[in-house]
Design a protein around this motif. Structure first.
Motif, PDB file in Angstrom:
ATOM      1  N   LYS A  77       0.851  -1.189   0.000  1.00 55.16           N
ATOM      2  CA  LYS A  77       0.000   0.000   0.000  1.00 55.16           C
ATOM      3  C   LYS A  77       0.885   1.238   0.000  1.00 55.16           C
ATOM      4  O   LYS A  77       2.027   1.222   0.477  1.00 55.16           O
ATOM      5  CB  LYS A  77      -0.927   0.027   1.213  1.00 55.16           C
ATOM      6  CG  LYS A  77      -0.294   0.429   2.522  1.00 55.16           C
ATOM      7  CD  LYS A  77      -1.335   0.523   3.620  1.00 55.16           C
ATOM      8  CE  LYS A  77      -0.749   1.072   4.918  1.00 55.16           C
ATOM      9  NZ  LYS A  77      -0.382   2.509   4.799  1.00 55.16           N
TER      10      LYS A  77
ATOM     11  N   SER B 179      -2.228   5.908   1.879  1.00 59.21           N
ATOM     12  CA  SER B 179      -3.478   5.161   1.700  1.00 59.21           C
ATOM     13  C   SER B 179      -3.646   4.154   2.826  1.00 59.21           C
ATOM     14  O   SER B 179      -2.686   3.727   3.468  1.00 59.21           O
ATOM     15  CB  SER B 179      -3.462   4.439   0.341  1.00 59.21           C
ATOM     16  OG  SER B 179      -4.586   3.590   0.220  1.00 59.21           O
ATOM     17  N   GLU B 180      -4.866   3.756   3.062  1.00 60.35           N
ATOM     18  CA  GLU B 180      -5.179   2.722   4.052  1.00 60.35           C
ATOM     19  C   GLU B 180      -5.537   1.398   3.377  1.00 60.35           C
ATOM     20  O   GLU B 180      -5.809   0.411   4.049  1.00 60.35           O
ATOM     21  CB  GLU B 180      -6.360   3.176   4.935  1.00 60.35           C
ATOM     22  CG  GLU B 180      -6.073   4.423   5.760  1.00 60.35           C
ATOM     23  CD  GLU B 180      -4.956   4.184   6.761  1.00 60.35           C
ATOM     24  OE1 GLU B 180      -4.843   3.044   7.261  1.00 60.35           O
ATOM     25  OE2 GLU B 180      -4.209   5.139   7.040  1.00 60.35           O
ATOM     26  N   THR B 181      -5.549   1.403   2.060  1.00 63.69           N
ATOM     27  CA  THR B 181      -5.968   0.213   1.302  1.00 63.69           C
ATOM     28  C   THR B 181      -4.765  -0.635   0.920  1.00 63.69           C
ATOM     29  O   THR B 181      -3.827  -0.150   0.279  1.00 63.69           O
ATOM     30  CB  THR B 181      -6.722   0.612   0.026  1.00 63.69           C
ATOM     31  OG1 THR B 181      -7.837   1.431   0.379  1.00 63.69           O
ATOM     32  CG2 THR B 181      -7.213  -0.625  -0.710  1.00 63.69           C
ATOM     33  N   TRP B 182      -4.805  -1.912   1.310  1.00 64.79           N
ATOM     34  CA  TRP B 182      -3.767  -2.857   0.928  1.00 64.79           C
ATOM     35  C   TRP B 182      -4.150  -3.540  -0.372  1.00 64.79           C
ATOM     36  O   TRP B 182      -5.288  -3.985  -0.544  1.00 64.79           O
ATOM     37  CB  TRP B 182      -3.557  -3.909   2.014  1.00 64.79           C
ATOM     38  CG  TRP B 182      -2.887  -3.359   3.244  1.00 64.79           C
ATOM     39  CD1 TRP B 182      -3.503  -2.863   4.352  1.00 64.79           C
ATOM     40  CD2 TRP B 182      -1.481  -3.245   3.460  1.00 64.79           C
ATOM     41  NE1 TRP B 182      -2.565  -2.438   5.264  1.00 64.79           N
ATOM     42  CE2 TRP B 182      -1.317  -2.665   4.747  1.00 64.79           C
ATOM     43  CE3 TRP B 182      -0.352  -3.565   2.721  1.00 64.79           C
ATOM     44  CZ2 TRP B 182      -0.059  -2.413   5.293  1.00 64.79           C
ATOM     45  CZ3 TRP B 182       0.898  -3.312   3.265  1.00 64.79           C
ATOM     46  CH2 TRP B 182       1.041  -2.746   4.524  1.00 64.79           C
ATOM     47  N   ASN B 183      -3.204  -3.623  -1.295  1.00 69.14           N
ATOM     48  CA  ASN B 183      -3.435  -4.224  -2.603  1.00 69.14           C
ATOM     49  C   ASN B 183      -2.743  -5.584  -2.695  1.00 69.14           C
ATOM     50  O   ASN B 183      -1.559  -5.723  -2.335  1.00 69.14           O
ATOM     51  CB  ASN B 183      -2.890  -3.317  -3.709  1.00 69.14           C
ATOM     52  CG  ASN B 183      -3.474  -1.926  -3.647  1.00 69.14           C
ATOM     53  OD1 ASN B 183      -4.620  -1.697  -4.006  1.00 69.14           O
ATOM     54  ND2 ASN B 183      -2.674  -0.969  -3.161  1.00 69.14           N
TER      55      ASN B 183
END
Length: 291
Positions: free
Chosen positions: A183, A187-191
């Motif tokens: 990430k 951002s707080e979103t893990w990809n």
């Protein structure tokens, strides 16, 4: 940003290689000097070739190409043998070049330790830091492996991608046996980058730790070099379940290699012609379809 993500992806590639062998502990065949392996996958668009270029110390070189990338490495290592473990310290570097951008990445693999080599259930862990360098931009990414002696969660990994000023721009986490994520720091979103398929793990249990892809690598093919490892009689005998015959062939091939090495090492200029003929004869026995 895309360049930073590419460095992150190469971290995941390294982890994937360890995930594929994390449950396979049997000792592999030692390649003979000048032994090769060639793989051409037209359906996938890539080809690779590997060769054992040195026996003492063992060094293997590999080169692979695709329309989008080129990959090469020299696999050499230092080792430490103790009563309870065997430690492999890679010293050769791995390289990848992205064709459409011209970017060149390189790294060195972490240290691998195999435990309980004499008594008990075999298992392994990784330790050290992989530093992936983008030689085109100067950017770097680091992936941290912690051994069992530090934490019981030794398969967990963390990592970071840095900009040219040394600031962290991407964070990495995962498990080198199963999955990998990243990430951006803002951002707080893990990809997800990759996740090992569960059906592969189940199939590996049935086939001595080999994945479906690995099982195909020993299939005979037309047009390969006579030095290709698929021509090794000891390997073929073992695949057919003939353990005693495989051991005999393995001993025969290794004795031929020792004789050739001794002949080359003790070469006398005054007897070079005679010794050269002997070495050539032995070389043909080893590299010419292993006869």
């Amino acid at each position: 940003y895309q360049r930073r993500v590419r460095a992150d992806v190469f971290d995941s590639v390294q982890c994937y290689t360890y995930a594929c062998v994390s449950r396979r502990y049997s000792k592999p065949f030692n390649p003979l000097l000048a032994e090769t392996f060639e793989l051409v996958r037209e359906d996938k668009g890539y080809a690779c070739i590997a060769e054992q270029v040195c026996h003492h110390p063992p060094v293997t070189c590999l080169h692979a190409e695709h329309d989008r990338w080129a990959f090469w490495q020299e696999y050499k290592m230092d080792s430490k043998f103790r009563p309870t473990y065997f430690k492999v310290v890679p010293t050769g570097s791995v390289h990848v070049k992205i064709r459409h951008t011209g970017e060149h990445f390189s790294w060195i693999k972490p240290t691998t330790t195999i435990h309980n080599i004499i008594l008990g259930q075999l298992w392994n862990d990784q330790e050290g830091t992989i530093t992936i360098t983008n030689h085109s931009t100067g950017q770097k990414a680091c992936l941290y492996f912690q051994p069992y002696k530090i934490t019981k969660h030794f398969t967990k990994i963390k990592g970071e991608v840095f900009d040219l000023d040394g600031n962290v721009v991407i964070q990495i986490k995962g498990d080198w046996t199963s999955h990998f994520k990243y990430k951006h720091v803002d951002s707080e979103t893990w990809n997800d980058v990759w996740t090992l398929e569960t059906d592969i793990l189940e199939e590996k249990k049935q086939y001595w730790g080999f994945s479906p892809f690995s099982l195909q690598l020993n299939e005979q093919e037309e047009g390969i070099a006579p030095t290709d490892s698929r021509f090794r009689p000891d390997q073929r005998e073992l695949e057919h379940g003939k353990v005693d015959e495989a051991a005999e062939e393995k001993l025969r091939l290794e004795e031929l290699q020792r004789t050739r090495r001794k002949c080359n090492k003790n070469a006398n200029p005054q007897k070079r012609g005679k010794q050269k003929k002997v070495a050539q004869k032995i070389s043909l026995q080893i590299s010419g379809i292993f006869r």
